[in-house]
Scaffold this motif. Structure first.
Motif, short mmCIF file in Angstrom:
data_model
loop_
_atom_site.label_atom_id
_atom_site.label_comp_id
_atom_site.label_asym_id
_atom_site.label_seq_id
_atom_site.Cartn_x
_atom_site.Cartn_y
_atom_site.Cartn_z
N GLU A 122 0.83 -1.21 0.00
CA GLU A 122 0.00 0.00 0.00
C GLU A 122 0.87 1.26 0.00
OE1 GLU A 122 -3.88 1.87 2.27
OE2 GLU A 122 -2.64 0.42 3.36
N GLU A 126 0.72 0.35 -4.68
CA GLU A 126 0.27 -0.74 -5.55
C GLU A 126 -0.81 -1.61 -4.93
OE1 GLU A 126 3.12 -2.15 -8.78
OE2 GLU A 126 4.25 -2.44 -6.93
N ARG A 128 -3.97 -1.22 -5.06
CA ARG A 128 -5.04 -1.39 -6.07
C ARG A 128 -4.71 -2.55 -7.01
NH1 ARG A 128 -6.64 0.40 -11.19
NH2 ARG A 128 -8.89 0.69 -11.36
N SER A 129 -3.46 -2.63 -7.43
CA SER A 129 -3.04 -3.74 -8.31
C SER A 129 -3.18 -5.09 -7.62
CB SER A 129 -1.59 -3.55 -8.76
OG SER A 129 -1.46 -2.41 -9.57
N ARG A 131 -5.32 -5.76 -5.23
CA ARG A 131 -6.76 -6.02 -5.11
C ARG A 131 -7.36 -6.48 -6.45
NH1 ARG A 131 -5.87 -6.79 -0.40
NH2 ARG A 131 -5.98 -5.15 1.14
N LEU A 132 -6.89 -5.90 -7.55
CA LEU A 132 -7.36 -6.33 -8.88
C LEU A 132 -6.95 -7.78 -9.14
CD1 LEU A 132 -6.67 -3.14 -11.03
CD2 LEU A 132 -8.91 -4.09 -10.39
N GLN A 135 -9.21 -10.25 -7.50
CA GLN A 135 -10.54 -10.38 -8.10
C GLN A 135 -10.55 -11.24 -9.35
OE1 GLN A 135 -11.88 -6.36 -8.72
NE2 GLN A 135 -11.84 -5.89 -6.54
#
Length: 186
Positions: A122, A126, A128-129, A131-132, A135
């Motif tokens: 965090e 990165e 967000r990357s 977390r993507l 998913q």
């Protein structure tokens, strides 16, 4: 740099970064001490590098870091380079070669804990990357540790970048044993 007195053989650049970062945190300058950490570009190159730097080559003192799954390759590579003692049960450690339980990333994740590793990701911008990635269908049901390990290896240069960041995040007394043992040896 002049000819080193000791060469530390490691599989890749991330291992080199981790060792240098840990040394700096301990107030050491490996280059000034005559220690060169050499990424071999893969563990199958152990024989060639040990021949170059070891007793059949430059005659330098060797040490190293390796992944548990690669132990036989390291043993046989060193033995083929004139270090037959590597084949003995405790030969690798006696020669200064220390095993990561799985690999460098596993050692760092265990030493820090998954929450702290995610905090480093965090802070590096990165999360967000990560977390993507979590998913994506292929990663459904994976543990947080499995996701982080995949994340670290999913982009060129990321392992080396995070090797330094994760080592920097360690509490002083939490250095992974294999890294600490290599640095104590050299």
């Amino acid at each position: 740099m002049s000819t080193p007195r000791t060469v530390v053989l490691v599989e890749g650049h991330s291992d080199r970064v981790a060792l240098h970062t840990l040394a700096v945190r301990g107030g050491r300058d490996l280059a000034a001490e005559g220690v060169e950490v050499v990424p071999m570009g893969g563990i199958t190159n152990t024989r060639a590098f040990a021949q170059r730097y070891g007793p059949q080559g430059m005659g330098l003192r060797l040490a190293g870091l390796y992944d548990a799954g690669e132990e036989d390759k390291v043993r046989h590579g060193l033995a083929a380079a004139g270090l037959g003692f590597a084949l003995e049960p405790d030969g690798l450690a006696a020669l200064g070669f220390h095993r990561c339980s799985a690999d460098l990333e596993d050692e760092l994740i265990r030493a820090l804990g998954i929450d702290a590793v995610e905090a480093v990701i965090e802070a590096a911008g990165e999360l967000r990357s990560l977390r993507l990635l979590a998913q994506m269908p292929a990663q459904q049901g994976w543990t947080r540790t499995q996701l982080v390990r995949r994340f670290l290896g999913s982009k060129s240069g990321r392992k080396a970048r995070y090797a330094g960041l994760l080592v920097d995040a360690l509490e002083p007394d939490r250095a992974p044993d294999p890294l600490a043992a290599v640095l104590a040896r050299v």
